[in-house]
Design a protein around this motif. Structure first.
Motif, PDB file in Angstrom:
ATOM      1  N   ARG A   9       0.833  -1.204   0.000  1.00 28.26           N
ATOM      2  CA  ARG A   9       0.000   0.000   0.000  1.00 28.26           C
ATOM      3  C   ARG A   9       0.865   1.251   0.000  1.00 28.26           C
ATOM      4  N   ARG A  10       1.963   1.206   0.749  1.00 30.17           N
ATOM      5  CA  ARG A  10       2.880   2.347   0.779  1.00 30.17           C
ATOM      6  C   ARG A  10       3.515   2.560  -0.593  1.00 30.17           C
ATOM      7  N   ALA A  11       3.860   1.503  -1.272  1.00 24.98           N
ATOM      8  CA  ALA A  11       4.469   1.605  -2.601  1.00 24.98           C
ATOM      9  C   ALA A  11       3.477   2.232  -3.588  1.00 24.98           C
ATOM     10  N   VAL A  12       2.216   1.807  -3.525  1.00 26.72           N
ATOM     11  CA  VAL A  12       1.185   2.369  -4.403  1.00 26.72           C
ATOM     12  C   VAL A  12       0.994   3.857  -4.105  1.00 26.72           C
ATOM     13  N   LEU A  14       3.152   5.863  -2.724  1.00 29.54           N
ATOM     14  CA  LEU A  14       4.361   6.566  -3.145  1.00 29.54           C
ATOM     15  C   LEU A  14       4.352   6.800  -4.652  1.00 29.54           C
ATOM     16  N   GLN A  15       3.938   5.794  -5.397  1.00 33.08           N
ATOM     17  CA  GLN A  15       3.864   5.932  -6.850  1.00 33.08           C
ATOM     18  C   GLN A  15       2.835   6.997  -7.244  1.00 33.08           C
ATOM     19  N   GLN A  16       1.667   7.009  -6.559  1.00 36.30           N
ATOM     20  CA  GLN A  16       0.651   8.020  -6.838  1.00 36.30           C
ATOM     21  C   GLN A  16       1.173   9.423  -6.517  1.00 36.30           C
ATOM     22  N   GLU A  18       4.304  10.334  -6.620  1.00 35.20           N
ATOM     23  CA  GLU A  18       5.284  10.671  -7.653  1.00 35.20           C
ATOM     24  C   GLU A  18       4.589  11.181  -8.919  1.00 35.20           C
ATOM     25  N   VAL A  19       3.523  10.505  -9.317  1.00 35.21           N
ATOM     26  CA  VAL A  19       2.759  10.927 -10.490  1.00 35.21           C
ATOM     27  C   VAL A  19       2.170  12.323 -10.263  1.00 35.21           C
ATOM     28  N   CYS A  20       1.604  12.516  -9.085  1.00 32.74           N
ATOM     29  CA  CYS A  20       1.025  13.820  -8.741  1.00 32.74           C
ATOM     30  C   CYS A  20       2.101  14.905  -8.760  1.00 32.74           C
ATOM     31  N   TYR A  21       3.277  14.593  -8.224  1.00 34.11           N
ATOM     32  CA  TYR A  21       4.381  15.541  -8.194  1.00 34.11           C
ATOM     33  C   TYR A  21       4.817  15.900  -9.620  1.00 34.11           C
ATOM     34  N   GLN A  22       4.900  14.900 -10.496  1.00 31.62           N
ATOM     35  CA  GLN A  22       5.291  15.150 -11.884  1.00 31.62           C
ATOM     36  C   GLN A  22       4.262  16.027 -12.596  1.00 31.62           C
TER      37      GLN A  22
END
Length: 133
Positions: A9-12, A14-16, A18-22
């Motif tokens: 869940r933390r990995a998901v 974190l990925q979300q 990262e996408v939001c940050y980009q």
């Protein structure tokens, strides 16, 4: 099991993030480009306004008599426009003015009041353009 679920869940998340940050980074960059274009456009407009202002300052002013004549002319136009509106729009005859009535009374004998200026001056009609090629 609880630990692996939590890590997944933390990995998901974190990925979300990262996408939001980009996405935010891309929007910020796009706003910066648009801001720079607006700044350049505003500078150009400011230069144009300054040029116009300089032209207006260096242009000679009209004589007060000319300004007065111009003001009186446009006031007369506005005053007489309703009377002439139908004629100017091609919906009726020209209004008969006091000056026109006086010319009709004191004009040449035997001339019609609605004749053209060319006929009044005794000029021949203009020739029609040739169509033979």
């Amino acid at each position: 099991m609880f630990l692996s679920y939590s890590l997944g869940r933390r990995a998901v998340l974190l990925q979300q993030m990262e996408v939001c940050y980009q996405q935010q980074k891309a929007k910020k960059q796009q706003r910066a480009v648009m801001s720079e274009a607006a700044r350049e456009r505003n500078m150009k407009l400011l230069e144009d306004f300054q040029k116009v202002e300089n032209c207006l300052q260096t242009r000679p002013l009209l004589h007060p008599d000319v300004i007065n004549l111009k003001t009186r002319y446009w006031a007369s136009v506005e005053q007489n426009l309703p009377e002439w509106e139908n004629y100017l729009l091609g919906k009726g005859p020209a209004p008969v003015t006091e000056r026109g009535r006086l010319q009709g009374l004191h004009g040449q004998k035997g001339t019609r009041q609605d004749s053209s200026p060319a006929q009044d001056k005794g000029k021949p009609p203009r020739p029609k353009p040739r169509t033979d090629v």
